[in-house]
Motif scaffolding. Structure first.
Motif, mmCIF file in Angstrom:
data_model
loop_
_atom_site.group_PDB
_atom_site.id
_atom_site.type_symbol
_atom_site.label_atom_id
_atom_site.label_comp_id
_atom_site.label_asym_id
_atom_site.label_seq_id
_atom_site.Cartn_x
_atom_site.Cartn_y
_atom_site.Cartn_z
ATOM 1 N N ALA A 86 -11.834 2.765 26.769
ATOM 2 C CA ALA A 86 -12.082 3.886 25.874
ATOM 3 C C ALA A 86 -13.334 3.658 25.035
ATOM 4 N N ARG A 87 -13.488 2.454 24.496
ATOM 5 C CA ARG A 87 -14.661 2.173 23.661
ATOM 6 C C ARG A 87 -15.950 2.297 24.464
ATOM 7 N N GLN A 88 -15.969 1.738 25.654
ATOM 8 C CA GLN A 88 -17.180 1.810 26.468
ATOM 9 C C GLN A 88 -17.565 3.252 26.755
ATOM 10 N N ASN A 89 -16.593 4.062 27.122
ATOM 11 C CA ASN A 89 -16.921 5.418 27.539
ATOM 12 C C ASN A 89 -17.234 6.328 26.366
ATOM 13 N N LEU B 186 -6.084 5.663 21.127
ATOM 14 C CA LEU B 186 -7.248 6.487 21.474
ATOM 15 C C LEU B 186 -7.855 7.187 20.258
ATOM 16 N N PRO B 187 -7.067 7.797 19.364
ATOM 17 C CA PRO B 187 -7.707 8.400 18.185
ATOM 18 C C PRO B 187 -8.401 7.373 17.300
ATOM 19 N N LYS B 188 -7.864 6.143 17.253
ATOM 20 C CA LYS B 188 -8.520 5.086 16.478
ATOM 21 C C LYS B 188 -9.891 4.758 17.077
ATOM 22 N N VAL B 189 -9.941 4.641 18.399
ATOM 23 C CA VAL B 189 -11.204 4.338 19.067
ATOM 24 C C VAL B 189 -12.219 5.453 18.836
ATOM 25 N N VAL B 190 -11.801 6.709 18.994
ATOM 26 C CA VAL B 190 -12.718 7.833 18.801
ATOM 27 C C VAL B 190 -13.236 7.854 17.363
ATOM 28 N N ALA B 191 -12.346 7.641 16.397
ATOM 29 C CA ALA B 191 -12.755 7.662 14.993
ATOM 30 C C ALA B 191 -13.743 6.551 14.678
ATOM 31 N N GLU B 192 -13.558 5.377 15.291
ATOM 32 C CA GLU B 192 -14.438 4.242 15.007
ATOM 33 C C GLU B 192 -15.764 4.323 15.759
ATOM 34 N N GLU B 193 -15.730 4.820 16.976
ATOM 35 C CA GLU B 193 -16.941 4.819 17.800
ATOM 36 C C GLU B 193 -17.744 6.109 17.675
ATOM 37 N N SER B 194 -17.111 7.210 17.330
ATOM 38 C CA SER B 194 -17.806 8.495 17.200
ATOM 39 C C SER B 194 -17.221 9.269 16.031
ATOM 40 N N PRO B 195 -17.490 8.789 14.797
ATOM 41 C CA PRO B 195 -16.878 9.400 13.605
ATOM 42 C C PRO B 195 -17.148 10.905 13.551
ATOM 43 N N SER C 189 -15.799 13.142 15.488
ATOM 44 C CA SER C 189 -15.504 13.835 16.734
ATOM 45 C C SER C 189 -14.080 14.380 16.730
ATOM 46 N N ILE C 190 -13.882 15.438 17.486
ATOM 47 C CA ILE C 190 -12.569 16.078 17.575
ATOM 48 C C ILE C 190 -11.707 15.306 18.571
ATOM 49 N N TYR C 191 -10.462 15.033 18.192
ATOM 50 C CA TYR C 191 -9.517 14.372 19.099
ATOM 51 C C TYR C 191 -8.226 15.174 19.139
ATOM 52 N N HIS C 192 -7.680 15.317 20.358
ATOM 53 C CA HIS C 192 -6.441 16.060 20.597
ATOM 54 C C HIS C 192 -5.547 15.169 21.461
ATOM 55 N N PRO C 193 -4.287 14.940 21.094
ATOM 56 C CA PRO C 193 -3.489 13.893 21.755
ATOM 57 C C PRO C 193 -3.270 14.059 23.253
ATOM 58 N N ASP C 194 -3.223 15.265 23.770
ATOM 59 C CA ASP C 194 -2.976 15.453 25.206
ATOM 60 C C ASP C 194 -3.254 16.914 25.520
ATOM 61 N N SER C 195 -3.215 17.265 26.776
ATOM 62 C CA SER C 195 -3.320 18.662 27.161
ATOM 63 C C SER C 195 -2.209 18.960 28.161
ATOM 64 N N PRO C 196 -1.240 19.798 27.809
ATOM 65 C CA PRO C 196 -1.119 20.543 26.553
ATOM 66 C C PRO C 196 -0.426 19.727 25.479
ATOM 67 N N TRP C 197 -0.652 20.134 24.237
ATOM 68 C CA TRP C 197 0.013 19.491 23.102
ATOM 69 C C TRP C 197 -0.157 20.392 21.884
ATOM 70 N N GLY C 198 0.892 20.459 21.053
ATOM 71 C CA GLY C 198 0.821 21.281 19.860
ATOM 72 C C GLY C 198 1.715 20.781 18.755
ATOM 73 N N ASP C 199 1.220 19.818 17.985
ATOM 74 C CA ASP C 199 1.926 19.313 16.800
ATOM 75 C C ASP C 199 3.346 18.855 17.110
ATOM 76 N N GLY C 200 3.546 18.289 18.302
ATOM 77 C CA GLY C 200 4.847 17.764 18.663
ATOM 78 C C GLY C 200 5.867 18.795 19.081
ATOM 79 N N LYS C 201 5.469 20.059 19.170
ATOM 80 C CA LYS C 201 6.402 21.119 19.567
ATOM 81 C C LYS C 201 6.509 21.180 21.090
ATOM 82 N N PRO C 202 7.484 21.918 21.629
ATOM 83 C CA PRO C 202 7.616 22.031 23.091
ATOM 84 C C PRO C 202 6.320 22.483 23.734
#
Length: 814
Positions: free
Chosen positions: A371-374, A430-439, A441-454
């Motif tokens: 993740a960090r490399q990419n 993954l959100p930790k890596v994105v925040a550290e390597e590209s402060p 940037s937008i991160y979304h946990p998965d596709s699809p995903w919506g705040d832990g709802k169905p």
């Protein structure tokens, strides 16, 4: 590719050759090379760089092991200064173990984890290899092994280890402030020259610094030329050059193209739940586009030209976003560079798809390095606006009821002990890596995903809408009722044009809809039943020869895209009421010649659905749609006394359009005559919104009145800029006899003129590689003149076409 080159196997893209290649995955392979020691000065260092080894590799130099790797997404730099021989040739050996066998071993070694996969084998989860290599529902199972990205030697005294740019933009003043972050690997303090050139090539910033290991150099730009997505402004790119200089000699050089922009994911409470759309430089963007899978089963044979041609089709069809799907690869640099240049927004998945992934320590370490490399490689690209954890992994959690207490359990360490340890990867690592390597940037946990709802909750996050085609196989006509806040997957299958089928299936006897080879080139489950169901629900079937089958599947895919994009773009609405933030069709492209959900096939031949999307995503798009309350497959015979319809215009323009003229006609399908008076409306079209022209309009429909098409036409400054058509459903109950179609090719063979006496549905011209059209899959109304530009039609070559109701006879030719 090497085995094909040496004629040890046949290309698995053709016929059923894939089956004859399966033995390859069970073998181990060795690559060997002799090379001389490169010249070097005292104090120089020599490293060998492996940009990509697929996948389980052991590397030896002159008999000494220097690397073991089991992640194809990682680049390795190995210092080999002490291992090189000065007296004679060096020998490099790379052994690739069978990835299939190693993956099975990983699963066996970790009984504590429940390996679950949809698509391929469950074992694929334990190995960091492109997941589609195990086979998917659109592509073959081909377990590649080998060197998939370049290998090179570097000899140096000083070099850039990394150069990045972090910045912030004020979208109102267009001022930009940032820091150039420089990391060097050097034998002593390095003199570094930094220069930033504007889009016009003029110098806007330069500085000389001394760097021991790293340095952060601030810069500021007033009224910067910002980077915008396609259709919303210029794709302004600055050029950053960094030189390490010893005396008057440049020792190392790094050049980056950088675009400055502010990207936000807007998630705010509104009347529909919680919004989900992208805003760039203060402009709300309806993300109409498509999902991207690898453009070939074998990545190294994708040329830069093919990348450019495929991505240019997106701009040609008015698409503004592509989603790099999580079961493929982090794409080549060329891919992102072209997206920067064209203004295509990139939604970038991390490479996890349709599975419950393990989280043992060695696996997590490898994922973090990957993740960090990419992220470091991609973070300077202005086109990359969103990172997502992967694809449909929370489907697995929900389907198998794996432990997931989103609101109550916020301890990442406890997630590792649960039956769904993947959560640790997607919501912590993954959100930790994105925040550290590209402060920022937008991160979304998965596709699809919506705040832990169905996953099918349509009030929050993004959804994959597969109730059409998969699931309950609902009618594509109700896409508008099935959408969510952002529709990041949906689709309908179709066969490619006849030219592609003939090229990929060599035996003429196998070129029919129900042949084994045709089925073999469609990996979707229950594909024939699903295609046949949608065809029989909507169309009169008088023949199932190959031409007819291809035509009907293409027509219905085009119709599905028409309903989906038309409906969801309407739901873009207005500021503060963005019910739908985007629609990304599954999928833009193919990995091999196949019947699939792709809208552009393996040979870059466009299906009619491509043009339907092009029309629906134009900067101004008129739409008319009658309302239905009963079964779409049995609608027409009910012949209601009244119908209702809505009329609207969707706009992506940044300014309002005054005095737009909308003409509405009601045209008898039987006679081609207007069965009600024409209507003309003058309207103001709101900027970057959908503007309702008429809503809930009732029409009396006596039983003796012919079935009719509602035809809408939008004119701006007396120029037709958009048309739309609403037909009675389903088509199988309509008669299309004696249409009076006239097709004329001009003397230059560059333009087609089209006219008809009675309404024509789905006029499709045959396409092939090298033959391109400006439009296809047309509806043609009497009294209207249509022209289509054509390029690549050879001397003596016949132009062929088919339309609905005529498809059971040989295609017409000109």
């Amino acid at each position: 590719m090497d085995l094909i080159h040496h004629k040890r196997i046949l290309d698995p893209s053709f016929d059923t050759n894939e089956l004859d290649c399966r033995w390859v995955e069970d073998k181990s392979w060795r690559y060997m090379l002799d090379f001389p020691t490169p010249p070097r000065k005292i104090g120089d260092k020599t490293v060998i760089v492996f940009e990509g080894l697929d996948t389980v590799a052991t590397v030896r130099l002159n008999g000494k092991e220097i690397l073991k790797s089991d992640n194809m997404f990682i680049c390795h730099r190995i210092d080999i200064t002490k291992h090189l021989l000065d007296t004679h040739q060096n020998t490099l050996e790379i052994d690739f173990a069978s990835a299939a066998r190693i993956a099975r071993g990983v699963e066996k070694d970790h009984p504590e984890h429940w390996f679950i996969a949809h698509q391929g084998e469950s074992t694929r989860m334990g190995l960091r290899k492109a997941q589609y290599h195990w086979g998917w529902d659109w592509g073959p199972r081909l377990m590649t092994a080998g060197i998939w990205r370049p290998v090179r030697l570097e000899t140096f005294s000083s070099r850039f280890e990394d150069v990045s740019v972090q910045y912030s933009v004020d979208e109102k003043s267009k001022d930009c402030q940032g820091v150039i972050d420089v990391h060097v690997e050097a034998d002593s303090g390095a003199h570094v020259l930094l220069a930033l050139l504007g889009p016009d090539g003029s110098s806007v910033f330069d500085k000389q610094i001394t760097v021991d290991r790293s340095a952060q150099v601030p810069f500021a730009l007033q009224k910067a030329s910002l980077w915008y997505p396609f259709g919303y402004g210029e794709q302004s790119l600055y050029t950053l050059t960094c030189n390490i200089v010893h005396g008057n000699t440049v020792i190392d050089n790094v050049t980056r193209k950088v675009g400055f922009r502010k990207a936000e994911l807007v998630q705010e409470k509104d009347p529909y739940g919680k919004s989900f759309y992208v805003r760039v430089n203060g402009i709300d963007i309806f993300a109409g586009g498509s999902c991207w899978i690898p453009a070939d089963t074998f990545i190294p044979r994708i040329s830069a030209q093919k990348y450019e041609e495929l991505l240019r089709t997106m701009v040609e069809s008015n698409q503004v976003m592509t989603r790099v799907w999580g079961g493929g690869i982090y794409e080549e640099d060329t891919f992102y560079e072209i997206c920067d240049e064209l203004g295509i927004l990139v939604w970038q998945d991390f490479m996890f798809a349709c599975g419950s992934y393990p989280a043992f320590p060695e696996f997590l370490d490898s994922v973090e390095r990957e993740a960090r490399q990419n992220v470091r490689r991609l973070r300077h690209h202005p086109s990359v606006v969103l990172y997502a954890g992967g694809n449909e992994n929370y489907y697995i959690q929900e389907t198998y009821k794996l432990t997931y207490d989103y609101a109550g359990d916020k301890d990442p360490q406890s997630w590792l002990r649960s039956s769904f340890p993947s959560r640790y990867i997607f919501e912590h690592l993954l959100p930790k890596v994105v925040a550290e390597e590209s402060p920022g940037s937008i991160y979304h946990p998965d596709s699809p995903w919506g705040d832990g709802k169905p996953i099918l909750d349509n009030t929050v996050g993004d959804i994959h809408q597969w109730e059409v085609w998969h699931g309950l196989m609902k009618p594509y006509q109700i896409y508008g009722e099935l959408g969510g806040r952002f529709n990041s997957e949906f689709g309908m299958e179709a066969a490619p044009h006849i030219s592609t089928i003939k090229h990929s299936i060599s035996d003429p006897r196998e070129r029919h809809p129900s042949s084994w080879t045709m089925d073999f080139h469609n990996k979707a489950g229950q594909q024939q039943r699903r295609l046949a169901s949608y065809i029989s629900d909507n169309c009169k079937v008088t023949s199932l020869d190959l031409n007819n089958w291809v035509y009907l599947t293409q027509l219905l895919q085009s119709e599905a895209m028409h309903y989906a994009y038309r409906s969801w773009r309407r739901q873009w609405g207005k500021p503060s009421q963005r019910r739908c933030g985007g629609a990304l069709v599954w999928q833009l492209n193919d990995t091999w010649p196949a019947t699939s959900w792709a809208i552009v096939d393996y040979y870059l031949v466009k299906k009619p659905s491509f043009y339907a999307i092009k029309r629906e995503l134009s900067s101004l798009s008129v739409a008319v749609m009658r309302k239905h309350n009963n079964d779409w497959t049995k609608l027409f015979p009910s012949r209601p006394d009244t119908i209702e319809y809505d009329l609207w215009v969707s706009s992506s323009k940044r300014t309002h359009v005054e005095n737009a003229i909308i003409e509405l006609r009601f045209i008898s399908i039987r006679t081609g005559q207007d069965c009600m008076p024409r209507q003309h409306r003058t309207a103001r079209i709101d900027a970057n919104s959908s503007t309702t022209i008429s809503e809930d309009v009732k029409l009396d429909c006596p039983h003796d009145r012919d079935a009719f098409v509602i035809f809408a036409k939008l004119r701006i400054d007396d120029k037709v800029v958009s048309r739309d058509y609403d037909w009675p459903q389903p088509y199988k109950y309509l008669s299309f006899e004696d249409r009076g179609l006239k097709v004329k090719l001009d003397e230059s063979r560059k333009q087609i003129s089209i006219a008809a006496k009675r309404p024509i549905k789905g006029l499709i011209f045959g396409e092939r590689p090298g033959l391109t059209l400006s439009d296809n899959g047309l509806d043609v109304m009497p009294g209207e003149q249509y022209t289509v530009d054509v390029d690549g039609l050879q001397d003596g070559e016949a132009l062929t076409w088919t339309f609905l109701g005529q498809e059971d006879v040989p295609a017409c030719k000109l």
